[in-house]
Design a protein around this motif. Structure first.
Motif, PDB file in Angstrom:
ATOM      1  N   UNK A 465       0.275  -0.197   2.618  1.00 32.08           N
ATOM      2  CA  UNK A 465      -1.114   0.175   2.373  1.00 32.08           C
ATOM      3  C   UNK A 465      -1.649  -0.549   1.144  1.00 32.08           C
ATOM      4  N   UNK A 466      -0.833  -0.615   0.101  1.00 33.51           N
ATOM      5  CA  UNK A 466      -1.253  -1.316  -1.116  1.00 33.51           C
ATOM      6  C   UNK A 466      -1.559  -2.774  -0.811  1.00 33.51           C
ATOM      7  N   UNK A 467      -0.724  -3.389   0.004  1.00 31.24           N
ATOM      8  CA  UNK A 467      -0.925  -4.795   0.345  1.00 31.24           C
ATOM      9  C   UNK A 467      -2.235  -4.998   1.117  1.00 31.24           C
ATOM     10  N   UNK A 468      -2.478  -4.130   2.095  1.00 30.47           N
ATOM     11  CA  UNK A 468      -3.717  -4.249   2.872  1.00 30.47           C
ATOM     12  C   UNK A 468      -4.935  -4.076   1.971  1.00 30.47           C
ATOM     13  N   UNK A 469      -4.896  -3.091   1.090  1.00 30.55           N
ATOM     14  CA  UNK A 469      -6.032  -2.867   0.190  1.00 30.55           C
ATOM     15  C   UNK A 469      -6.248  -4.071  -0.723  1.00 30.55           C
ATOM     16  N   UNK A 470      -5.145  -4.644  -1.197  1.00 29.98           N
ATOM     17  CA  UNK A 470      -5.288  -5.806  -2.069  1.00 29.98           C
ATOM     18  C   UNK A 470      -5.882  -6.988  -1.302  1.00 29.98           C
ATOM     19  N   UNK A 471      -5.458  -7.182  -0.051  1.00 27.20           N
ATOM     20  CA  UNK A 471      -5.993  -8.262   0.763  1.00 27.20           C
ATOM     21  C   UNK A 471      -7.498  -8.096   0.966  1.00 27.20           C
TER      22      UNK A 471
END
Length: 889
Positions: A465-471
């Motif tokens: 989830x953190x990765x998607x939000x950062x993207x």
């Protein structure tokens, strides 16, 4: 095939202009597409074949196979349709020739040229194979070279997937071209895979180097039989100057058994390079050569001066970055992937604005007296360095991508249950599947949230989830999920890397660097931490003009790429993206044009490996945006429009992949800004901000576009930037940009008025706020010096500007600010020296010559002043013409 002549006809939206070629199945025409207006290659299936479902299926398969592949060395498919009983495919028009034509004309090619061309085909093949597509008809006539030597692989009519299933065949025929078919393909075996294309590529290399074929036969059937019964003729029999190791490489590529050949086209090319003694670096150009060739220095970009306050002469704001993207910084490094950090000084690439209505002109004055203040042009807006991904900075494009690769690899190795119940495992598996699909990020978010409803401490779900939000540039959300993942499992390397990226995107440099260091320490053999740290350091090095830190960033980027070797495509793509970002920062730091070529190559490699990731396309879009802006600065509008069109295509692809990614809209906003469509630019930046209020690059871009309007909307620009500081209070670029915007508004105000003084003071305050966040931020130091000079604080201004130059000496704007300050102090000899140094650094800026002319007049050197004014006029400074008219010229 019966004669088919459509020249002069209009089929659908395509006006047929001329014939380009014909084969056994179709005719290719040059055509003009009416909407959008562009030249295309139109491949048309003749009416008589349109009745044969096998031909139609093969024709459609070509379109479907190629359209699904997005790679810089594969001809893009635009439209697949049917009209007036004709099936057709519209694709990119390549102004060039086939490799077959070149071989026929020249007989054979040099070894280095052969490898350079084949390397591009190999890149396209490995990408197609990674997507499960086998070409099955590799030959020189299916390789188009444009006028710059860029190679495009065409004709996927025989392509099929690796998952089995019958390929298309035509009764009584052998599918493929006998001279290039592999033994297994010649036998019609069902297990045709990547080795078949590698065999055919080996035949192409053989033909390029010798002008001959590896087997002798009089008929196509005899050619097929020869490769099943005989060994290839050694290429040195035809060309004795070939090194023996090169012959060995070719003979291995032509091995009869598929398992004996190279495992990939890239491996074949690498072996050729080693055998020829050419090293391991890429030999082909970084990206389609629409950009300036490597080695051609890009012009120094700068902006026009703001109007001066009463009694002073107006300086122009400092150089501003070009628009970098997702790993491509602008002249003020733009943020890496997904993280729109901005270093926005006044934009460059602007033409001088016209002076305000009623601005006084300079009248002749007795020698030794200061002339009345000439009205200075309003500050033109140059793009703030766009964040790496079209709005997202290099960090998101670079770091997020790096993190993503590492994440996927790590989770792929995770045991199926790992102590969790089956319900969690099933939910995670579903979420991972959605995560890896094009355009399914929203569904993936819901799926990971479902995992957390079952197991709130699941580190894997929170990291993803953190990765998607950062993207998507949702930095605070990314930070929160990354911290939660680390709390659940402190060994979650990717969570540390995502945390580093999210903190950097928010301007919290020290915390970001600590997080990246923790990622490296957690697993020194994993590329993710190195890639994140490289981008963070490179961005800071550019802000602080710190060569030592830049060298550290370059080292980290190389380590990331080295450690990514042999890992899955995602990890490799992220590493290439990170290195591309660092190359771009390196170019901005040193003005070394070779870095542009290398950066473009890395971004294209990332796309070739993982074309479904939106940020890679945004980064490449920012890359083209920046080059287009540079071409505009050089006065080459035709080249600029072509580059900006390439950028637009990448941003649109990013939007297609992830419609909720607002950073692509920010990239389009910069694109329109460069084309001087300020109203359209504002609309795109508004869309970006609506989708993601945390996209600071979109706020900065909107401020530039608002100042580009006529009249400039100073208050709107200031309000936009103020709004950005509430969501990103740690980003120094925002406060520096506010300082320059207040200066611009002040120069447009009534000279000497209380309102103007208040604006100068406000500008000074904003520059100091930027320096509170980074006391080495050169852009803010220079801006502070300008504000102090505008307020008449000349001694303080000189000290401040000298401090800026002590960090980075080659700042034309800082030298100009010193010259402006000396001029207003009456120290004309010192002013002359400073203006001449500014000219050395920024020879294209007419303002430097204009102020030099004013200074020379004060020194009594009128003829020299006239020459300076003439040069200023040539460089586009409108005020210099007034001075020449005053002097009777």
């Amino acid at each position: 095939m019966p004669e088919l002549n459509l020249i002069g006809r209009t089929i659908g939206r395509f006006e047929i202009l001329s014939e380009l070629g014909r084969g056994g199945m179709a005719v290719v025409y040059k055509a003009r597409q009416t909407s959008p207006n562009r030249i295309v290659a139109l491949k048309v299936l003749p009416p008589e074949l349109s009745l044969d479902r096998t031909y139609i299926a093969r024709f459609r398969q070509e379109a479907d196979s190629a359209a699904a592949l997005e790679h810089p060395n594969i001809v893009p498919i635009y439209v697949v349709d049917e009209a007036e009983g004709l099936h057709y495919i519209a694709m990119k028009f390549i102004d060039g020739r086939t490799l077959k034509e070149i071989i026929h004309e020249r007989g054979s090619l040099p070894l280095d040229e052969t490898i350079r061309l084949v390397e591009q085909v190999a890149s396209a093949l490995d990408y197609a194979h990674s997507r499960g597509v086998i070409h099955r008809d590799i030959k020189p006539s299916n390789m188009m070279l444009d006028r710059n030597g860029w190679v495009y692989l065409t004709d996927f009519g025989l392509a099929r997937g690796t998952g089995g299933g019958g390929g298309l065949t035509i009764a009584g025929t052998v599918m493929g071209t006998p001279e290039y078919m592999s033994p297994e393909q010649a036998q019609g075996l069902p297990n045709v895979g990547p080795p078949t294309d590698i065999y055919a590529l080996g035949v192409v290399v053989y033909e390029m180097l010798t002008g001959r074929m590896p087997f002798k036969a009089d008929t196509p059937m005899a050619m097929l039989v020869a490769r099943l019964q005989h060994a290839p003729i050694p290429p040195r029999d035809f060309r004795s100057d070939l090194p023996l190791p090169v012959e060995d490489v070719i003979m291995r590529a032509l091995a009869r058994k598929p398992e004996a050949r190279y495992q990939s086209a890239g491996e074949l090319v690498a072996a050729l390079k080693q055998a020829a003694g050419f090293g391991t670096g890429p030999m082909h150009s970084a990206s389609p050569p629409v950009s300036p060739p490597a080695g051609t220095p890009l012009p120094y970009v700068r902006t026009v001066p703001p109007s001066p306050p009463a009694g002073t002469t107006a300086p122009r704001p400092p150089e501003s970055p070009v628009s970098p993207v997702y790993g491509l910084p602008t002249q003020q490094a733009s943020p890496p992937s997904g993280a729109p950090t901005m270093h926005a000084t006044s934009p460059s690439y602007g033409t001088p604005a016209q002076p305000p209505a009623g601005a006084p002109t300079m009248q002749a004055m007795p020698p030794g007296t200061l002339p009345p203040q000439p009205a200075a042009p309003s500050v033109p807006q140059a793009p703030a360095k766009p964040k790496k991904s079209g709005g997202m900075g290099l960090i998101v494009g670079g770091i997020a991508a790096v993190v993503l690769l590492a994440l996927v690899a790590l989770f792929a190795l995770r045991p199926a249950t790992d102590g969790q119940n089956r319900q969690v495992d099933a939910a995670l598996a579903q979420a991972h599947e959605l995560f890896n699909q094009r355009g399914k990020l929203d569904q993936a978010i819901e799926a990971y949230q479902e995992v957390l409803r079952i197991d709130s401490a699941n580190a894997e779900a929170r990291t993803r989830l953190a990765l998607i939000y950062q993207m998507r540039a949702r930095y605070s959300d990314a930070e929160a999920e990354a911290r939660a993942a680390i709390d659940a499992d402190n060994r979650a390397i990717l969570a540390h890397a995502v945390l580093a990226e999210s903190l950097h995107s928010q301007g919290r440099y020290n915390e970001a660097l600590d997080a990246a260091d923790r990622a490296v320490a957690a697993d020194p053999d994993h590329p993710t931490g190195y890639g994140s740290r490289a981008i963070i350091k490179a961005a800071r090095a550019l802000d602080d003009a710190d060569a030592t830190m830049l060298a550290e960033a370059i080292d980290d980027a190389e380590i990331a790429l080295e450690k990514a070797a042999g890992r899955d495509n995602l990890i490799q793509a992220l590493a290439h993206n990170a290195r591309g970002v660092v190359y771009w920062y390196q170019y901005l730091f040193s003005n070394d044009a070779a870095m542009v070529a290398r950066g473009g190559d890395e971004f294209n490699r990332a796309i070739g490996l993982q074309g479904q990731i939106a940020v890679f396309h945004s980064n490449l879009g920012y890359f083209y945006n920046d080059q287009g802006a540079s071409a505009l600065q050089r006065g080459n509008r035709q080249e600029a429009v072509s580059l900006l069109d390439l950028a637009r295509q990448q941003f649109e692809r990013a939007q297609d992949i992830d419609p909720v990614n607002g950073h692509a809209h920010a990239g389009l906003g910069w694109n329109l800004y460069f084309l001087e469509d300020y109203t359209g630019a504002v609309a795109e930046f508004d869309k970006a901000i609506e989708l993601n209020p945390q996209d600071t690059d979109a706020h900065i871009g909107k401020s530039y576009a608002l100042l580009g309007l006529s009249p400039p909307d100073f208050d709107g620009a200031i309000a936009t930037l103020e709004q950005a500081t509430t969501v990103a209070p740690y980003v120094p670029e925002l406060f520096a940009r506010l300082g320059w915007t207040h200066l611009s508004k002040a120069f447009a105000a009534e000279s000497g008025s209380a309102a103007q003084t208040a604006l100068f003071q406000r500008a000074e305050d904003r520059f100091r706020e930027a320096l509170d966040r980074n006391d080495r931020f050169v852009n803010a130091i220079t801006g502070l010096g300008w504000a102090q000079s505008a307020l008449g604080q000349y001694d303080q201004a000189l000290d401040t500007l000298q401090r800026s130059l002590a960090i980075k000496e080659d700042q034309g704007d800082a030298h100009f600010g010193i010259g402006w300050t000396y001029y207003n102090m009456g120290r004309f000899t010192d002013a002359e020296s400073s203006f001449r140094r500014a000219i050395e650094i920024q020879p294209l800026d007419g303002s430097n010559y204009y102020w030099l002319g004013l200074t020379l007049e004060q020194l009594g050197r009128v003829e020299e002043a006239k020459q300076a004014y003439r040069t200023a006029v040539e460089k586009g400074n409108s005020f210099a013409q007034q001075e020449l008219e005053r002097l009777g010229q």
